[in-house]
Design a protein around this motif. Structure first.
Motif, PDB file in Angstrom:
ATOM      1  N   LYS A  10      82.104 -33.051  97.791  1.00 44.36           N
ATOM      2  CA  LYS A  10      82.013 -34.506  97.586  1.00 44.36           C
ATOM      3  C   LYS A  10      83.259 -35.048  96.891  1.00 44.36           C
ATOM      4  N   GLU A  11      83.744 -34.320  95.897  1.00 46.88           N
ATOM      5  CA  GLU A  11      84.912 -34.784  95.141  1.00 46.88           C
ATOM      6  C   GLU A  11      86.170 -34.776  96.005  1.00 46.88           C
TER       7      GLU A  11
ATOM      8  N   ILE B 134      76.722 -34.998 104.188  1.00 44.14           N
ATOM      9  CA  ILE B 134      77.352 -33.914 103.429  1.00 44.14           C
ATOM     10  C   ILE B 134      76.297 -32.874 103.029  1.00 44.14           C
ATOM     11  N   SER B 135      75.125 -33.353 102.609  1.00 43.39           N
ATOM     12  CA  SER B 135      74.042 -32.462 102.211  1.00 43.39           C
ATOM     13  C   SER B 135      73.539 -31.629 103.390  1.00 43.39           C
TER      14      SER B 135
ATOM     15  N   ASN C 244      78.308 -40.215 104.830  1.00 41.58           N
ATOM     16  CA  ASN C 244      77.445 -40.492 103.684  1.00 41.58           C
ATOM     17  C   ASN C 244      76.995 -39.176 103.036  1.00 41.58           C
ATOM     18  N   GLU C 245      76.331 -39.279 101.887  1.00 40.78           N
ATOM     19  CA  GLU C 245      75.936 -38.092 101.130  1.00 40.78           C
ATOM     20  C   GLU C 245      74.885 -37.260 101.859  1.00 40.78           C
TER      21      GLU C 245
ATOM     22  N   TYR D 113      76.020 -29.040 104.104  1.00 37.02           N
ATOM     23  CA  TYR D 113      76.032 -28.040 103.034  1.00 37.02           C
ATOM     24  C   TYR D 113      74.935 -27.000 103.237  1.00 37.02           C
TER      25      TYR D 113
ATOM     26  N   THR E  96      86.384 -35.192  99.256  1.00 39.25           N
ATOM     27  CA  THR E  96      86.336 -36.309 100.201  1.00 39.25           C
ATOM     28  C   THR E  96      86.485 -37.654  99.495  1.00 39.25           C
ATOM     29  N   LYS E  97      85.890 -37.775  98.305  1.00 35.11           N
ATOM     30  CA  LYS E  97      85.960 -39.031  97.561  1.00 35.11           C
ATOM     31  C   LYS E  97      87.374 -39.330  97.083  1.00 35.11           C
TER      32      LYS E  97
ATOM     33  N   GLY F 239      79.191 -30.443  94.959  1.00 32.33           N
ATOM     34  CA  GLY F 239      79.990 -31.437  94.251  1.00 32.33           C
ATOM     35  C   GLY F 239      81.481 -31.286  94.527  1.00 32.33           C
TER      36      GLY F 239
END
Length: 322
Positions: A190-191, A165-166, A161-162, A169, A193-194, A187
């Motif tokens: 995130k991109e 990731i945060s 989940n975000e 980071y 992985t998405k 970002g």
């Protein structure tokens, strides 16, 4: 749609994919597409990026760079697109291409009079058994580290989940700060992985993130590339990094990939440099040092690289400046 079709037909690398273009755009680079058409259809193309950077003693400059091999359905298409990129680059400080390590287009680039600079990376062949891969790890460091991490009951899991990731980071930003480099934007991670062209894996202890790594999955070319890693101080103590690398290798093998790229190896690093210690760590997993060529459209980049290689101060300033 035509670009994706060309990318699929030519078995392009992830570095020439629409997903990579978006990830690099989020990171701050401007994506551009060069195309060669025949009867209204794409027959060759090159995804490249425009970037602005402050260079020590020079100031702000704009340059172009492309990653991975150009896309082409014909042999002559490679030459045509490389000629076109060279022409476009004349309006910038320099233009460079990073061809694939395992499948470099050296002959085509040299036919078009690109100038070659040599970097290096570490490549591990994944075609052997897990047992043989394990034997390739240095016994008193890497193997010991993996076993110690297992005793510490560390977990290797994908970021789900975000928030995870945060949290990773934050560790990554601190790691980069200590190394005095510029971090990728959150970002970008995130991109990646998405979009499915990569995965972020985490090392956890009692559900607390100790570190992790972003791995790129180039399925068309059958290899994985380690993009970035980070570990907290607690993670270092509990041997999170050897455990991370070993499990990333096993994951890449489970995806039927043939090679694992450790993401760079600086042969010019000397004892006492941070990169020297990173080299030592990466070199303990049984990989082989391979040349990683960079081809420039003119002489400016070669001159710049000469300064970087000769001056530790200039090199430090170059990588610290955006």
């Amino acid at each position: 749609m035509q670009w994706k079709s060309l990318w699929t037909k030519s078995k392009g690398s992830i570095y020439q994919s629409p997903a990579w273009a978006e990830a690099r755009r989020i990171s701050g680079d401007t994506p551009r597409f060069l195309a060669i058409k025949e009867s209204g259809q794409l027959k060759a193309g090159l995804l490249y990026f425009e970037r602005t950077k402050n260079l020590p003693l020079i100031g702000k400059v704009k340059f172009l760079f492309s990653e991975g091999n150009p896309l082409s359905l014909t042999e002559e298409g490679y030459n045509e697109i490389l000629k076109k990129f060279k022409k476009v680059s004349k309006n910038f400080f320099y233009g460079i291409n990073y061809p694939l390590v395992l499948f470099p287009l050296n002959k085509k680039l040299e036919e078009e009079r690109y100038k070659k600079v040599t970097n290096h990376t570490l490549i591990l062949n994944l075609s052997t058994s897990e047992e043989e891969l394990w034997k390739g790890l240095e016994k008193k460091s890497s193997r010991w580290g993996v076993k110690t991490a297992e005793k510490n009951k560390l977990g290797f899991v994908p970021a789900s989940n975000e928030k995870e990731i945060s949290d990773f980071y934050n560790i990554y930003k601190e790691t980069v700060k200590q190394g005095r480099f510029s971090p990728e934007k959150i970002g970008f991670i995130k991109e990646i992985t998405k979009s499915g062209i990569g995965n972020l894996f985490l090392i956890k202890s009692n559900n607390i993130i100790l570190g992790g790594g972003l791995i790129l999955l180039d399925k068309n070319n059958k290899y994985a590339i380690l993009n970035l890693t980070a570990s907290s101080a607690e993670g270092q103590k509990k041997q999170a990094m050897p455990y991370l690398y070993w499990n990333l290798i096993l994951y890449a093998k489970s995806q039927n990939l043939k090679y694992f790229d450790f993401g760079g190896y600086d042969t010019r690093a000397t004892e006492g440099d941070k990169l020297y210690n990173i080299n030592k760590f990466k070199g303990r997993f049984g990989a082989e040092i391979k040349p990683q060529y960079i081809y420039s459209t003119g002489l400016k980049y070669s001159f710049l690289r000469g300064l970087l290689d000769k001056s530790a101060f200039f090199k430090d300033m170059y990588f610290r400046k955006k």
